[in-house]
Design an enzyme around this catalytic site. Structure first.
Site, PDB file in Angstrom:
ATOM      1  N   ASP A  30     -43.933 -28.670   7.098  1.00  0.00           N
ATOM      2  CA  ASP A  30     -43.520 -28.696   5.695  1.00  0.00           C
ATOM      3  C   ASP A  30     -42.690 -27.453   5.347  1.00  0.00           C
ATOM      4  OD1 ASP A  30     -43.348 -29.599   3.135  1.00  0.00           O
ATOM      5  OD2 ASP A  30     -45.443 -29.254   2.611  1.00  0.00           O
ATOM      6  N   ARG A  34     -37.418 -26.052   0.947  1.00  0.00           N
ATOM      7  CA  ARG A  34     -37.513 -24.746   0.270  1.00  0.00           C
ATOM      8  C   ARG A  34     -36.868 -23.646   1.103  1.00  0.00           C
ATOM      9  NH1 ARG A  34     -43.688 -25.258  -0.544  1.00  0.00           N
ATOM     10  NH2 ARG A  34     -43.254 -27.116   0.680  1.00  0.00           N
ATOM     11  N   ARG A  43     -30.412 -29.023   1.685  1.00  0.00           N
ATOM     12  CA  ARG A  43     -31.699 -29.383   2.293  1.00  0.00           C
ATOM     13  C   ARG A  43     -31.544 -29.796   3.763  1.00  0.00           C
ATOM     14  NH1 ARG A  43     -36.083 -30.372  -0.593  1.00  0.00           N
ATOM     15  NH2 ARG A  43     -36.762 -31.992   0.851  1.00  0.00           N
ATOM     16  N   ASN A  78     -41.620 -41.049   3.047  1.00  0.00           N
ATOM     17  CA  ASN A  78     -40.338 -40.314   3.011  1.00  0.00           C
ATOM     18  C   ASN A  78     -39.126 -41.200   2.708  1.00  0.00           C
ATOM     19  OD1 ASN A  78     -41.284 -37.866   5.561  1.00  0.00           O
ATOM     20  ND2 ASN A  78     -41.402 -37.707   3.334  1.00  0.00           N
ATOM     21  N   TRP A  79     -39.307 -42.525   2.774  1.00  0.00           N
ATOM     22  CA  TRP A  79     -38.190 -43.416   2.416  1.00  0.00           C
ATOM     23  C   TRP A  79     -37.805 -43.263   0.949  1.00  0.00           C
ATOM     24  CZ3 TRP A  79     -35.835 -45.426   6.458  1.00  0.00           C
ATOM     25  CH2 TRP A  79     -36.559 -45.743   7.604  1.00  0.00           C
ATOM     26  N   SER A 209     -51.805 -35.412   3.346  1.00  0.00           N
ATOM     27  CA  SER A 209     -50.630 -36.286   3.187  1.00  0.00           C
ATOM     28  C   SER A 209     -50.601 -37.493   4.125  1.00  0.00           C
ATOM     29  CB  SER A 209     -49.337 -35.469   3.354  1.00  0.00           C
ATOM     30  OG  SER A 209     -49.275 -34.445   2.407  1.00  0.00           O
ATOM     31  N   GLU A 220     -60.133 -28.880  13.366  1.00  0.00           N
ATOM     32  CA  GLU A 220     -60.067 -27.637  12.593  1.00  0.00           C
ATOM     33  C   GLU A 220     -58.725 -27.625  11.871  1.00  0.00           C
ATOM     34  OE1 GLU A 220     -62.365 -25.092  12.417  1.00  0.00           O
ATOM     35  OE2 GLU A 220     -63.718 -26.401  13.528  1.00  0.00           O
TER      36      GLU A 220
HETATM   37  C1  FPP Z   1     -41.057 -31.624   5.081  1.00  0.00           C
HETATM   38  O1  FPP Z   1     -40.319 -30.612   4.465  1.00  0.00           O
HETATM   39  C2  FPP Z   1     -40.344 -32.061   6.270  1.00  0.00           C
HETATM   40  C3  FPP Z   1     -39.943 -33.332   6.510  1.00  0.00           C
HETATM   41  C4  FPP Z   1     -40.193 -34.446   5.598  1.00  0.00           C
HETATM   42  C5  FPP Z   1     -39.184 -33.659   7.715  1.00  0.00           C
HETATM   43  C6  FPP Z   1     -39.632 -32.960   8.959  1.00  0.00           C
HETATM   44  C7  FPP Z   1     -38.594 -33.123   9.964  1.00  0.00           C
HETATM   45  C8  FPP Z   1     -38.202 -32.166  10.810  1.00  0.00           C
HETATM   46  C9  FPP Z   1     -38.791 -30.824  10.890  1.00  0.00           C
HETATM   47  C10 FPP Z   1     -37.141 -32.461  11.778  1.00  0.00           C
HETATM   48  C11 FPP Z   1     -37.760 -32.857  13.075  1.00  0.00           C
HETATM   49  C12 FPP Z   1     -37.036 -33.927  13.693  1.00  0.00           C
HETATM   50  C13 FPP Z   1     -36.958 -34.126  15.025  1.00  0.00           C
HETATM   51  C14 FPP Z   1     -36.369 -35.356  15.519  1.00  0.00           C
HETATM   52  C15 FPP Z   1     -37.401 -33.146  16.000  1.00  0.00           C
HETATM   53  P1  FPP Z   1     -39.735 -30.848   3.029  1.00  0.00           P
HETATM   54  O2  FPP Z   1     -38.360 -31.371   3.152  1.00  0.00           O
HETATM   55  O3  FPP Z   1     -40.671 -31.723   2.239  1.00  0.00           O
HETATM   56  O4  FPP Z   1     -39.727 -29.401   2.462  1.00  0.00           O
HETATM   57  P2  FPP Z   1     -39.944 -28.966   0.947  1.00  0.00           P
HETATM   58  O5  FPP Z   1     -41.360 -29.342   0.585  1.00  0.00           O
HETATM   59  O6  FPP Z   1     -39.731 -27.497   0.990  1.00  0.00           O
HETATM   60  O7  FPP Z   1     -38.921 -29.694   0.139  1.00  0.00           O
END
Ligand code: FPP
Length: 253
Positions: A30, A34, A43, A78-79, A209, A220
């Site tokens: 996560d 940010r 982003r 996430n969609w 989530s 843990e």
């Molecule tokens: C959450 O951060 C992150 C995601 C929904 C996507 C995670 C994906 C990756 C790290 C890329 C990995 C992909 C591959 C194929 C290796 P957020 O966007 O919700 O962050 P925020 O809460 O700060 O907005």
């Protein structure tokens, strides 16, 4: 609380190569958005940096002797994000395997995936399936991608498949065990490492989530205030050091 405050307030643990490490580590990555916003980036730049971090942490976890590493790359929820962000996230596996496949093969890492493959864009599905196939005989760490994954969805799908086997006379409901049910979960691809030992979430949020609801029953939990693109090898080792100090009792004494 910042990591610095945590360090000031409590004993700092150091990873020891002589103590045990968790077999299966699962990560909610996560804070990409940010991280990007704080730097004045879009982003998508945060997700791109997040992808690079998957490489760094997969490489490092393999070195540390972790047997399975699950990363939550895209949830069934996430969609709901803007289309351009969804499209960006969906093409990341293409870049990831393009760049990382030679190293994956060299390290003997085996790629697996949980989630609803069928709903993925054709190209994304194809590269994921190719990586799974090409690494199927590797015997090192399993790198498991949760893509279009939801924990409740996984449990419902398992219940449906099991109900079908019951009505086909292949199973007797009275005799069913937890282990039998686990065979129907998407994580059955992880074999002996199906259940999570250590669940890490970055960016200061402390919630699950819809992630691996069954498999986290006795894991843990570790929450880091670092955004995922900042969660480096040192941060991972600190998390492992905390794990090494925990006593897992699985409901016993
Ligand atoms: C959450 O951060 C992150 C995601 C929904 C996507 C995670 C994906 C990756 C790290 C890329 C990995 C992909 C591959 C194929 C290796 P957020 O966007 O919700 O962050 P925020 O809460 O700060 O907005």
């Amino acid at each position: 609380m910042s990591d610095q405050e945590r360090e000031d307030n409590q004993e700092v643990y150091h990873f020891s190569p002589d103590e045990s490490v968790p077999n299966h580590v699962a990560i909610i990555m996560d804070g990409n958005g940010r991280w990007a916003k704080n730097r004045g980036f879009k982003r998508s730049a945060g997700h791109r940096a997040g992808m690079d971090q998957v490489k760094i942490i997969a490489r490092h976890a393999n070195k540390r002797g972790i047997k399975a590493l699950t990363v939550y790359a895209f949830s069934t929820e996430n969609w709901k994000r803007p289309l351009d962000e969804v499209n960006y996230l969906m093409q990341l596996p293409i870049e990831f395997f393009d760049e990382f496949m030679p190293e994956i093969m060299e390290a003997g890492i085996r790629v697996t995936m949980i989630g609803l493959h069928e709903k993925l864009p054709r190209k994304t599905k194809k590269v994921m399936e190719r990586a799974i196939k090409e690494t199927a005989h590797n015997t090192g760490m399993i790198l498991n991608f949760a893509v279009n994954y939801g924990g409740r969805n996984e449990i419902v799908e398992a219940a449906k498949a099991m109900a079908e086997d019951i009505s086909a006379g292949k199973l007797k409901p009275q005799k069913l065990t937890e282990e039998d049910f686990e065979d129907y979960l998407m994580t059955s691809v992880l074999g002996a490492y199906q259940n999570v030992d250590y669940m890490i979430r970055t960016s200061g949020e402390e919630r699950i989530s819809n992630f691996m609801l069954w498999q986290n029953a006795y894991s843990e939990f570790y929450f880091s205030s670092l955004a995922w693109p900042d969660f480096d090898e040192k941060a991972f080792d600190e998390a492992l050091a905390v794990y090494q100090k925990r006593q897992r009792r699985f409901g016993g004494l």
